[in-house]
Every structure is written in structure tokens, then in C-alpha cells.
Design a protein around this motif. Structure first.
Motif, PDB file in Angstrom:
ATOM      1  N   GLN A 243       0.934  -1.212  -0.057  1.00  0.00           N
ATOM      2  CA  GLN A 243      -0.032  -0.022  -0.005  1.00  0.00           C
ATOM      3  C   GLN A 243       0.976   1.277   0.162  1.00  0.00           C
ATOM      4  N   VAL A 244       0.318   2.310  -0.860  1.00  0.00           N
ATOM      5  CA  VAL A 244       1.038   3.542  -0.851  1.00  0.00           C
ATOM      6  C   VAL A 244      -0.047   4.708  -0.351  1.00  0.00           C
ATOM      7  N   GLN A 245       0.386   5.514   0.586  1.00  0.00           N
ATOM      8  CA  GLN A 245      -0.237   6.605   0.831  1.00  0.00           C
ATOM      9  C   GLN A 245       0.401   7.756   0.498  1.00  0.00           C
TER      10      GLN A 245
ATOM     11  N   THR B 100       1.886   1.222 -10.150  1.00  0.00           N
ATOM     12  CA  THR B 100       2.510   0.317  -9.690  1.00  0.00           C
ATOM     13  C   THR B 100       3.872   0.220 -10.607  1.00  0.00           C
TER      14      THR B 100
ATOM     15  N   TYR C 119      -3.052   4.604 -12.835  1.00  0.00           N
ATOM     16  CA  TYR C 119      -2.637   4.755 -11.566  1.00  0.00           C
ATOM     17  C   TYR C 119      -3.357   4.089 -10.405  1.00  0.00           C
ATOM     18  N   ASP C 120      -2.576   3.486  -9.524  1.00  0.00           N
ATOM     19  CA  ASP C 120      -3.142   2.800  -8.542  1.00  0.00           C
ATOM     20  C   ASP C 120      -3.286   3.541  -7.240  1.00  0.00           C
ATOM     21  N   TYR C 121      -2.770   4.548  -6.835  1.00  0.00           N
ATOM     22  CA  TYR C 121      -2.777   5.050  -5.789  1.00  0.00           C
ATOM     23  C   TYR C 121      -3.046   6.624  -5.556  1.00  0.00           C
ATOM     24  N   TRP C 122      -4.123   7.275  -5.003  1.00  0.00           N
ATOM     25  CA  TRP C 122      -4.143   8.572  -5.073  1.00  0.00           C
ATOM     26  C   TRP C 122      -4.240   9.343  -3.736  1.00  0.00           C
TER      27      TRP C 122
END
Length: 124
Positions: free
Chosen positions: A1-3, A100, A111-114
Motif C-alpha cells: 500500500q502507498v499513501q 505500480t 494509476y493505482d494510488y491517489w
């Protein structure tokens, strides 16, 4: 996970400059392409700028080319958007996003993380 957490937005006048920052959590930041998108009031989300994992490839929307600069500091897990010669039509919520993969893209669905976004308002 990316925040992802954006900062640096605000209210400025036309012609001013502003720098947005996006701080990322996790140890995979340096392998990910990053992008900035914006959503003007009442309009669809649009691509602004993107940068590859290495920082050596950049894409810009035509509307911001020559005025905005995207950069990254992998040691700080941070991507920046330096905005200059701001115009009222740049008013929007600006979000950063992480892929990713390390190859930069203009497509929001790649894009997978926002992040949550930061408001930029440019007055005339």
C-alpha cells in the motif's frame, strides 16, 4: 500500500507561482511513476504532469507546458509540481497519483494510488 499526502495549495493571484508537494509512504516510491492530475470545478479530472521512476522522463498537458515543472526526490519519497504564471483556469483540486509501474502515463486509470488532493485557487 502507498499513501499519498499533498500539500502546498492555496489562494494566489494570476501570474503567481506555487509549489505543490506530495509525500509518499512506503519503500517502493522510487520504483513508481508519479503523476499530478487536477479537477476544475464542474469539470472532469485531467492529466497535468507525470514523471518516470528515475525522474528522466516527463509528460505535460499542453495547457501547462512551459509553466509547470514536475520533479521528484526519491530520497525524500516526494514528488513536486512547481507551477508558474498561474492563470484563473488553473483553479482546481490537484491530486498526486502513483503507478505500480515505473513508466509514466497520462491515463488516470493507469494509476493505482491517489492522494486526497489540495485546492489551488487562482484569482484574476
Amino acid at each position: 500500500q502507498v499513501q499519498l499526502v499533498e500539500s502546498g495549495g492555496g489562494l494566489v493571484q494570476a501570474g503567481d507561482s506555487l509549489r505543490l508537494s506530495c509525500a509518499a509512504s512506503g519503500r517502493t516510491f522510487s520504483s513508481r511513476a508519479m503523476g499530478w492530475f487536477r479537477q476544475p470545478p464542474g469539470k472532469e479530472r485531467e492529466f497535468v504532469a507525470g514523471i518516470s521512476w528515475s525522474g528522466t522522463t516527463w509528460y505535460y498537458a499542453d495547457a501547462v507546458k512551459g509553466r509547470f515543472t514536475i520533479s521528484r526526490d526519491n530520497a525524500k519519497n516526494t514528488v513536486y509540481l512547481q507551477m508558474g504564471s498561474l492563470k484563473p483556469e488553473d483553479t482546481a483540486v490537484y491530486c498526486c497519483a502513483a503507478r505500480t509501474y515505473g513508466i509514466v502515463s497520462r491515463r488516470y486509470d493507469e494509476y493505482d494510488y491517489w492522494g486526497q488532493g489540495t485546492q489551488v485557487t487562482v484569482s484574476s
